[in-house]
Design a protein around this motif. Sequence first.
Motif: not given
Length: 251
Positions: A12, A15, A18, A35, A38, A42, A46, A57
């Motif tokens: 990902t 953010s 997420i 995750l 990533p 975070v 996020a 998260a």
Amino acid sequence: MLDQIRVVLVGTSHSGNIGSAARAMKVMGLSRMTLVAPQCDVDGQAIALAAGASDIANNARVVDTLEEAVADCGLVIGTSARSRTLEWPMLDARECGKKALSEAPSHPVAIVFGRERTGLTNEELQTCHYHVAIPANPDYSSLNLAMAVQTLCYELRMAWLESQAYQGESQVQDYPLNEELSRFYQHLEKVLTQTGFIRKQHPGMVMTKLRRLFNRARLESQELNILRGVLSSVEKGTQPTGASPSNKENS
């Protein structure tokens, strides 16, 4: 059962996705996020977009590879919006929810989502037992990551609600975990190479096609043990007379 299902986000890069995915999960009663490598943290964005689901998260498990993320899972379903050269067992969103819920009582289940721009690689998709595609409008099928997570989490919840009426009525099958399947494929490739069926110089697509075959068959744990025993027997038979077997893998 929903706590046996994990949402796995691979690579990902934004953010906010997420956080939005965490919100989508919590609304539908899911709580386990992983995750994989990533490309962002975070961060504040996020948390803002999580809107009350920041616990998911913040507590997300972070790992380096998809293999690590799903090693203990007995069922892995990967999202795929594109047709692939090599076909794989496919589910639609509703089938995905029902399949995941039917197996969640016996082992962890992973629903894997790929990168925002490129999705999952072919190699990553081969780690999955099934692929799932959301049947969006073909004229405009652009779903962002959080929308895809929301759609499949909804189907998971609907399947869970339906299952409550039938709880305890059926027995679940005992399927091997993904790490056990990985060891089987390594063992299989080793034996096929030793017997000359696979040539190291020209391995071709043999193992890929065999993975597809066994994933489609959904081997049960007992069946996997039988196949490992067959491979060990073949290994023993290929030993030179009088030679002692090398380290035989446990079934």
